[in-house]
Design a protein around this motif. Structure first.
Motif, short mmCIF file in Angstrom:
data_model
loop_
_atom_site.label_atom_id
_atom_site.label_comp_id
_atom_site.label_asym_id
_atom_site.label_seq_id
_atom_site.Cartn_x
_atom_site.Cartn_y
_atom_site.Cartn_z
N GLY A 26 9.12 -0.19 12.93
CA GLY A 26 10.06 0.85 12.57
C GLY A 26 9.70 1.55 11.27
N THR A 27 10.62 2.43 10.84
CA THR A 27 10.38 3.27 9.66
C THR A 27 11.65 3.39 8.83
OG1 THR A 27 8.78 4.57 10.92
CG2 THR A 27 9.55 5.52 8.86
N ILE A 28 11.48 3.35 7.51
CA ILE A 28 12.58 3.60 6.58
C ILE A 28 12.24 4.85 5.79
CG2 ILE A 28 13.89 2.71 4.62
CD1 ILE A 28 13.18 -0.11 5.57
N LYS A 29 13.17 5.81 5.78
CA LYS A 29 12.92 7.07 5.08
C LYS A 29 14.02 7.32 4.05
CE LYS A 29 10.55 9.33 8.96
NZ LYS A 29 10.58 10.49 9.89
N LEU A 30 13.59 7.83 2.91
CA LEU A 30 14.52 8.32 1.89
C LEU A 30 14.24 9.80 1.70
CD1 LEU A 30 14.34 5.51 -0.86
CD2 LEU A 30 15.83 5.66 1.14
N GLY A 31 15.26 10.61 1.86
CA GLY A 31 15.05 12.06 1.75
C GLY A 31 14.03 12.57 2.74
N THR B 29 13.05 14.55 -3.04
CA THR B 29 13.88 15.68 -3.45
C THR B 29 15.31 15.54 -2.94
OG1 THR B 29 13.14 16.95 -1.52
CG2 THR B 29 11.93 17.26 -3.60
N HIS B 30 15.53 14.62 -1.97
CA HIS B 30 16.85 14.37 -1.42
C HIS B 30 17.11 12.87 -1.40
CE1 HIS B 30 17.31 18.58 -0.23
NE2 HIS B 30 16.07 18.52 0.25
N SER B 31 18.36 12.48 -1.15
CA SER B 31 18.71 11.06 -1.25
C SER B 31 19.37 10.51 0.01
CB SER B 31 19.64 10.85 -2.45
OG SER B 31 20.82 11.61 -2.32
N ASP B 32 19.19 11.17 1.16
CA ASP B 32 19.70 10.59 2.40
C ASP B 32 18.80 9.41 2.80
OD1 ASP B 32 18.01 13.09 2.81
OD2 ASP B 32 17.75 12.08 4.74
N ILE B 33 19.37 8.47 3.57
CA ILE B 33 18.67 7.24 3.94
C ILE B 33 18.66 7.12 5.45
CG2 ILE B 33 18.64 4.72 3.72
CD1 ILE B 33 20.24 5.06 1.12
N THR B 34 17.46 6.84 6.02
CA THR B 34 17.33 6.73 7.46
C THR B 34 16.56 5.46 7.83
OG1 THR B 34 17.28 9.14 7.68
CG2 THR B 34 16.51 7.85 9.57
N PHE B 35 17.14 4.69 8.75
CA PHE B 35 16.44 3.55 9.35
C PHE B 35 16.16 3.90 10.81
CE2 PHE B 35 17.19 1.39 5.61
CZ PHE B 35 16.96 0.02 5.65
N PRO C 224 0.83 -1.22 0.00
CA PRO C 224 0.00 0.00 0.00
C PRO C 224 0.85 1.26 0.00
CG PRO C 224 0.06 -0.96 2.20
CD PRO C 224 0.77 -1.94 1.29
N VAL C 225 0.30 2.32 -0.57
CA VAL C 225 0.95 3.64 -0.56
C VAL C 225 0.14 4.54 0.35
CG1 VAL C 225 1.65 5.63 -1.93
CG2 VAL C 225 1.84 3.32 -2.89
N SER C 226 0.77 5.03 1.42
CA SER C 226 0.06 5.88 2.38
C SER C 226 -0.20 7.25 1.76
CB SER C 226 0.90 6.04 3.65
OG SER C 226 1.19 4.77 4.22
N ASP D 116 8.88 8.69 4.27
CA ASP D 116 8.63 7.28 4.52
C ASP D 116 8.43 6.56 3.18
OD1 ASP D 116 7.58 4.74 5.23
OD2 ASP D 116 6.72 5.57 7.08
N VAL D 117 9.15 5.45 2.97
CA VAL D 117 9.05 4.74 1.69
C VAL D 117 7.62 4.25 1.43
CG1 VAL D 117 11.46 4.02 1.61
CG2 VAL D 117 9.77 2.57 2.77
#
Length: 580
Positions: free
Chosen positions: A390-395, A330-336, A321-323, A398-399
């Protein structure tokens, strides 16, 4: 049967209205056909009346002739779906299945064998969908014609209608009983066919290994076992398919005998004429024909049901699903953030409370022993599956708020095992960006250090690489995959140790290509050889699904802990030699 028809309408997709029209025409044509046969009663009675009533005979013949023409026109119109539209339905079904495969979570897709999906996409669609119109209308004809004959006969002589109906109720429990048996048998046949298809693909792709280990022929145990099971299951299904034919044919003969006995009794009693009995026998033979056909349709209908189930099973797999609202990167940093994940059907966690932040335009290496979670982290960045916690974020996004198209537009992946399509080199590179010009393709190949060897090939960029790129060496395939990634020019690059299986010369060429690819990108590399990531901005050391260390090479070596032990072990392994 109604459940099967609902599945048929579902598979028909946008052509459902045309299918409904075809089925309606089949019902009307079958009713007309039933009326034609029922008119045999008054026609034969009129012919054998003394004196013959010509006017009545010609009226009945005229009515039957008109009805025959009407039925013929309806049948021809009904066949429009079977002849033309069914091909469109099959084509649309394949497109819908293809679209569904693009939406299916990769975790779910990887759980399914290629042979099983091949059976669904080619076999089930070709064998089932193409014949939907013909099978459905034939089954309607088999059911509606006898019912119509009985209803019309009720108005002529209710006793004759009962005589015709006497065998019909007995056919229903017989049909249902054998339908249950055949349904299970044919589902088993479909399952083993898919298993054999998967084993054949596995066997043909693994022939080099099988030959090297003397496992070809009778020693190919996995394929031999699958073929043995297939033979057993098919034999059982074949035996079961003969039972309903015998049972229903016996029922038909008993029914005709009962009709004859009842008619004879009524003639002796003086309440039925010989012409009417003769007509009754003609109608009884026509009435019994659909029951006999039902035995043949039984297995075909169950085969269609089995195929429709498999198509439906693929179509019912829910995409990730897409929330809302859908976001853009717009950015390419990666966060777990405290990510925990385990694969489907597994109890143990693959990742446990993993947290880190990777700034954009940096190179991060994932190191650790096999099974520590390196590949899983790389997969989750491209949303291979959704995490349980948990959460995975790009820029900062949330993916789960990104559509697959938006997410994958910003990610390039270079695998250790390169997959090239059986197409030209140019088209394999152009997969990175379908709108790229020939000049763009050549520029990417130059940057990937593969233009030189491509130019030496007899057909250059038009050279066909063979299945899985088998016509090229490992280093050449790897550089083409890098050229593809360079052409895509995504802001995030995932590398699964693309040089670990190469010889020294190829490794140097591929490493130069990688330098061009990762320039000014956010890079995550899975590293097996620690010497290749000494210059990484950050190294994450994983063990049993957790990050146990992180830092630069110098910082980790100074700590003298897990990373330092791995480094020392690899340095010592370089001294190993094969002794005589």
């Amino acid at each position: 049967m109604l459940k099967t028809y609902r599945r048929v309408f579902s598979v028909a997709g946008s052509y459902e209205p045309q299918l409904k029209i075809a089925l309606l025409l089949s019902v009307i044509a079958s009713i007309v056909q039933g009326i034609i046969f029922a008119l045999f009663f008054p026609l034969l009675s009129a012919l054998m009346t003394s004196p013959i009533q010509p006017q009545t005979v010609w009226i009945l013949l005229g009515m039957m002739g008109v009805l025959v023409l009407v039925e013929g026109m309806l049948r021809w119109k009904e066949l429009d779906f079977a002849w033309d539209t069914s091909n469109d339905v099959a084509h649309e079904t394949r497109l819908r299945l293809g679209e569904q495969l693009r939406r299916i979570p990769l975790e779910e897709l990887n759980r399914r064998r290629s042979g099983d999906l091949n059976v669904v996409l080619s076999g089930n669609v070709s064998e089932i969908v193409l014949w939907i119109g013909s099978l459905c209308t034939l089954i309607i004809q088999t059911i509606v014609v006898p019912i119509t004959i009985i209803l019309v006969t009720l108005f002529i002589d209710w006793r004759l209608a009962i005589a015709l109906l006497v065998s019909f109720p007995f056919a229903i429990p017989i049909y249902r009983y054998f339908r249950t048996l055949m349904g299970k048998a044919l589902r088993d046949v479909t399952a083993v066919d898919a298993e054999v298809a998967s084993r054949v693909v596995e066997y043909t792709q693994g022939l080099p290994v099988l030959r090297a280990t003397q496992q070809v022929g009778q020693q190919a145990q996995r394929l031999q076992e699958a073929l043995s099971v297939q033979r057993s299951v098919q034999s059982t299904a074949q035996q079961l398919s003969n039972l309903p034919a015998i049972a229903l044919s016996t029922l038909v003969e008993v029914g005709i005998f009962l009709v004859l006995a009842l008619g004879t009794f009524l003639i002796v009693q003086g309440t039925l004429t010989v012409p009417t009995l003769f007509a009754l026998l003609v109608i009884a033979l026509r009435f019994s024909e659909p029951l006999a056909q039902l035995t043949g349709l039984l297995s075909v209908f169950d085969l269609m049901e089995s195929g429709l189930e498999r198509i439906e099973a693929v179509m019912n797999i829910a995409p990730l699903p897409v929330s809302p609202p859908a976001a853009h990167l717009t950015h390419s940093d990666i966060t777990f953030e405290q990510v925990s994940f385990r694969y489907a059907d597994q109890i143990e966690w693959t990742l446990q409370d993993v947290s880190f932040q990777l700034p954009e335009r940096t190179l991060t290496a994932l190191v650790g022993t096999s099974g520590s979670g390196k590949t899983t982290i790389a997969r989750l960045i491209s949303r291979y599956a959704d995490v349980q916690r948990g959460t995975i974020k790009l820029g900062g996004v949330d993916v789960r708020s990104l559509t697959p198209e938006e997410l994958l537009q910003h990610i390039s992946v270079v695998f250790q095992d390169v997959y090239l399509f059986d197409d030209t080199i140019r088209n394999n590179i152009r997969f990175g960006r379908s709108t790229a010009s020939d000049a763009d393709v050549e520029a990417a190949s130059r940057a990937a250090n593969c233009h030189e060897f491509i130019s030496r090939l007899p057909h250059g960029y038009e050279t066909t690489v063979g299945e899985i790129g088998g016509a090229l060496s490992g280093g050449e395939r790897q550089r083409i995959s890098i050229a593809r990634a360079i052409l895509k020019d995504a802001s995030i690059v995932l590398l699964d140790e693309p040089t670990s299986a190469l010889d020294t010369e190829s490794e140097v060429a591929v490493q130069r290509a990688l330098d061009q690819l990762v320039s000014n990108k956010t890079v995550v590399v899975i590293a097996h050889r620690l010497s290749t990531v000494v210059g990484a901005d950050r190294i994450l050391v994983l063990d049993q699904g957790q990050i146990v260390e992180q830092g630069t090479h110098a910082e980790l070596m100074e700590k003298g802990d897990r990373y330092s032990s791995l480094w020392q072990a690899q340095q010592q392994s370089r001294q190993w030699r094969i002794a005589a």
